[in-house]
Enzyme design. Structure first.
Site, PDB file in Angstrom:
ATOM      1  N   PHE A   1       1.011  33.491  59.644  1.00  0.00           N
ATOM      2  CA  PHE A   1       2.365  33.023  59.576  1.00  0.00           C
ATOM      3  C   PHE A   1       2.858  32.421  60.657  1.00  0.00           C
ATOM      4  O   PHE A   1       2.984  33.145  61.831  1.00  0.00           O
ATOM      5  CB  PHE A   1       3.106  34.063  59.021  1.00  0.00           C
ATOM      6  CG  PHE A   1       2.619  34.505  57.532  1.00  0.00           C
ATOM      7  CD1 PHE A   1       3.080  33.963  56.430  1.00  0.00           C
ATOM      8  CD2 PHE A   1       1.757  35.682  57.525  1.00  0.00           C
ATOM      9  CE1 PHE A   1       2.733  34.561  55.019  1.00  0.00           C
ATOM     10  CE2 PHE A   1       1.278  35.983  56.296  1.00  0.00           C
ATOM     11  CZ  PHE A   1       1.915  35.384  55.080  1.00  0.00           C
ATOM     12  N   ASP A   2       3.908  31.400  60.637  1.00  0.00           N
ATOM     13  CA  ASP A   2       4.637  31.085  61.693  1.00  0.00           C
ATOM     14  C   ASP A   2       5.999  31.926  61.384  1.00  0.00           C
ATOM     15  O   ASP A   2       6.032  32.617  60.211  1.00  0.00           O
ATOM     16  CB  ASP A   2       4.985  29.697  61.586  1.00  0.00           C
ATOM     17  CG  ASP A   2       6.392  29.117  62.346  1.00  0.00           C
ATOM     18  OD1 ASP A   2       6.361  29.603  63.434  1.00  0.00           O
ATOM     19  OD2 ASP A   2       7.371  28.595  61.956  1.00  0.00           O
ATOM     20  N   LYS A   3       6.868  32.267  62.226  1.00  0.00           N
ATOM     21  CA  LYS A   3       7.924  32.903  62.157  1.00  0.00           C
ATOM     22  C   LYS A   3       9.016  32.271  61.518  1.00  0.00           C
ATOM     23  O   LYS A   3       9.352  32.405  60.403  1.00  0.00           O
ATOM     24  CB  LYS A   3       8.415  33.909  63.237  1.00  0.00           C
ATOM     25  CG  LYS A   3       9.512  34.714  63.230  1.00  0.00           C
ATOM     26  CD  LYS A   3       9.800  35.631  64.497  1.00  0.00           C
ATOM     27  CE  LYS A   3      10.525  34.775  65.484  1.00  0.00           C
ATOM     28  NZ  LYS A   3      11.771  34.424  65.346  1.00  0.00           N
ATOM     29  N   THR A   4       9.689  31.368  62.453  1.00  0.00           N
ATOM     30  CA  THR A   4      10.728  30.796  62.374  1.00  0.00           C
ATOM     31  C   THR A   4      10.684  29.720  61.192  1.00  0.00           C
ATOM     32  O   THR A   4       9.862  28.903  61.141  1.00  0.00           O
ATOM     33  CB  THR A   4      11.435  30.159  63.399  1.00  0.00           C
ATOM     34  OG1 THR A   4      11.262  31.003  64.486  1.00  0.00           O
ATOM     35  CG2 THR A   4      12.748  29.783  63.204  1.00  0.00           C
TER      36      THR A   4
END
Ligand code: AMP
Length: 672
Positions: free
Chosen positions: A354-357
């Site tokens: 997953f990417d965070k932002t």
């Protein structure tokens, strides 16, 4: 049932495409076949033997239903230089005709396969194949309905305001900059920005999200969505062929054209199966005739039956029908899948990154605090706001919003985006560098102390240099999406979950802890994210990357399957990802991963079913239990089973999702 592998060229999925003429041909063929069945009785034996047998109505059926098949075989052999399965059926029909002609010459059969029924058999095989093709065409069309409805989402006309007058125009004639007036309850026909009015827009046709979005002046609206409440005027920002929905349509068309690799199975096998079937038919004929001493016409009938049942039409249908049904079902959930291959890849992944932002977090970032030294507040804000003004990064937007309210924003002379790091710009004669704090770690002094303090709080910290001198820091914070823990928790059951972020350790660990991901990798530059994905792949892993599609394009492209969130309205996200979530509903992800496996297991079940029945049918025809007519029936029934099994995918309910959303709704009602 007939299939793509037997079909005539340029005619859709079956021998026939499902237009009226095809239905008429099928009805006429059926009537003629029934007549052919009673032909002998209609004329009586004497008249039949003298002339009627030569003018059997089965000939017309063979012309209507068999000729497209012969064309397909011919086209495959001589134009595409491929042995297609249509060759098998053509040979079977031609062999039946040959048997009939031999019977005319007075050779009789001993089995129950009556004299002169060969022509009827040839007609019936051709008819069943055509009927099967037609049913397949209809069924596949139905399973694709979910996707095809997108095509209906593009209104042909819109009301344009021209010199104060309202004119109804073809959408293709409308130019960027034109003003389109949209009345309440009308479908919006263009992508554009609201310049007059306020409304609620139902975007569910594309995002699957049922709650209408409030839209005001300055907000973007999209073609294919419904204007629910107020009248609005929209300034067109895209030509009709470039709108989001137009992109989706071309994407879907592309997806339909691209078969999953597994789909090529039957085509690949055709070059083996056809010679094998013909050889087996010859062997069956020779063994029946010489080893078992069966009359040669009966032996030939067994051979022909082998040809009919050997055709792997159901095998060819196994994958495309499941993929079409799967893609269709997902489109109703606001999930666009670019190709069958994407589903296949997704079903194989074992690591979900997953990417965070904007992915695990809302991406609605707000500035928490600013600290500066040796510079006026207004100037500091003008420098940072102006430098970030053209960036799409959520942090940039937060900084711009903050600065705009407090200082003037100017157009920078130059802007250079440093992907995954920050931005560099020339503003009011100063060279400004705005970047993640990692770039300034060697700095000392009050600004550095303040930065450390912010980092300890788990905030995202951005340093600002003007003319190579550190002048301040900005801290921003992001909130986790309400649904992220639910989604990650479920995904954790079957996958290794990792969060990849360019953000600092504390901010990364705070969000990773809240979401519940198993592993977290922080302070990664974009190529380090790529390296991580590649290293997992080199270790034999299969990686799915989930990002917002704007800042994560390379990672999405490198992963075995890239999923872009919130893709609606973002061309880049739609273009780079293999799968695009039109909404921001992370809670859809566990269901998507599970469903991809279901599509693949449906394909596998279809293949096993098809192969088993085909194998059994071959054995039965060896022992003359099946003849060409019953063989064709079995063959078509198998294909129907396969199509039906694929269509079951439409009944899939994402139970966990529904339960979760119901609970959430219940909880929010209670608290209200
Ligand atoms: P990303 O991987 O795109 O989230 O970026 C990683 C980090 O780089 C962010 O957490 C920020 O600290 C910094 N960054 C990236 N782009 C910008 C920008 N336009 N302005 C300020 N900081 C940025």
């Amino acid at each position: 049932m007939a299939c793509g592998c037997c079909s005539a060229p340029k005619k859709g999925n079956g021998f026939f495409s499902s237009n009226k003429w095809e239905v008429i041909k099928l009805v006429i063929s059926l009537v003629l076949l029934v007549t052919a069945f009673f032909w002998h009785d209609i004329f009586g034996h004497e008249a039949y033997e003298t002339y009627a047998k030569y003018i059997n109505p089965s000939w017309v059926v063979i012309i209507f239903c068999g000729v497209p098949l012969f064309q397909a075989a011919w086209h495959g052999l001589f134009h595409e230089k491929k042995i297609k399965v249509s060759v098998l059926i053509s040979v079977a029909i031609l062999a039946s005709i040959a048997l009939e002609i031999v019977a005319w010459c007075g050779v009789s059969v001993e089995s129950g396969h009556a004299d002169h029924s060969n022509l009827f058999a040839a007609g019936e095989i051709a008819f069943l194949m055509a009927l099967g093709g037609y049913i397949e065409d209809l069924t596949v069309k139905r399973t694709r309905k979910g996707i095809e409805r997108l095509l209906d989402l593009s209104p042909r006309t819109a009301t344009v305001k021209l010199f104060g007058e309202l004119i109804v125009m073809e959408v293709s004639q409308i130019n960027v900059g034109d003003i389109v007036v949209v009345k309440p309850n009308d479908m919006i026909a263009v992508d554009g920005e609201i310049i007059v009015g306020e409304t609620a827009v139902d975007q569910s046709s594309i995002t699957g999200e049922s709650v209408p979005c409030d839209k005001k002046i300055g907000d973007l609206v999209y073609a294919g969505t419904w204007n629910k409440s107020g009248a609005i005027e929209v300034k067109v920002t895209k030509k009709s062929n470039e709108t989001t929905v137009a992109k989706l349509v071309s994407l879907v068309e592309e997806a339909e054209g691209k078969k999953a690799p597994i789909a090529r199975l039957a085509d690949k096998w055709a070059s083996v199966i056809v010679p094998l079937a013909i050889s087996l038919a010859v062997v069956v004929f020779l063994v029946s005739k010489f080893a078992f001493n069966i009359p040669w016409l009966d032996a030939a009938i067994r051979g022909v039956t082998v040809l009919v049942v050997f055709c792997p039409c159901s095998l060819a249908l196994a994958t495309p029908t499941a993929i079409a049904a799967g893609l269709g079902a997902l489109s109703y959930r606001g999930i666009m899948v670019k190709s069958g291959k994407a589903i296949e890849e997704l079903a194989r992944v074992n690591t979900v990154c997953f990417d965070k932002t904007g992915t695990l977090t809302t991406g609605q970032i707000a500035v928490n605090d600013v600290y500066f030294e040796g510079i006026e507040e207004k100037e500091f804000l003008t420098l940072i706001g102006s430098s970030e003004n053209n960036s799409e990064h959520p942090i940039a937007q937060a900084i711009v919003n903050y600065a705009k309210e407090r200082a003037e924003i100017v157009t920078p002379k130059t802007v250079n985006s440093l992907v995954g790091i920050g931005v560099q710009a020339e503003v009011n004669g100063k060279t400004v560098l705005i970047a993640q704090w990692k770039q300034f770690e060697s700095e000392n002094g009050k600004i550095a102390d303040k930065a450390k303090e912010m980092l300890e709080k788990g905030l995202t910290v951005i340093g600002v240099k003007a003319d190579d001198k550190l002048v301040g820091v900005v801290s921003v914070s992001d909130t986790i999406r309400e649904d992220s823990p639910y989604a990650v928790n479920l995904i954790n059951n079957n996958y290794n979950t990792v969060m990849l972020t360019g953000d600092n350790k504390n901010a990364a660990e705070r969000i990773a802890g809240l979401a519940g991901v198993k592993e977290v990798k922080y302070q990664l530059l974009p190529d380090e994210k790529l390296e991580y994905i590649k290293s997992k792949q080199q270790a034999g892993g299969k990686v799915c990357m989930i990002g917002d599609g704007v800042n994560d394009a390379p990672s999405l492209a490198t992963a075995d399957c890239g999923i872009a969130m919130g893709a609606f309205g973002s061309d880049l996200a739609i273009e780079t990802a293999d799968i695009a979530l039109m909404n921001n509903d992370v809670a859809r992800l566990p269901g998507l991963l599970r469903f991809s496996k279901k599509v693949i297991s449906t394909i596998k079940r279809n293949i096993v079913l098809a192969m088993t029945i085909n194998f059994a049918a071959v054995i039965l025809s060896l022992f003359a239990i099946l003849d060409p007519v019953t063989g064709a029936l079995v063959h078509n029934c198998t294909s129907l089973f396969v199509v039906g099994n694929s269509a079951l995918l439409f009944l899939d309910k994402d139970k966990n999702y529904k339960l979760y959303k119901a609970k959430q709704e219940g909880a929010s009602k209670q608290s209200a």
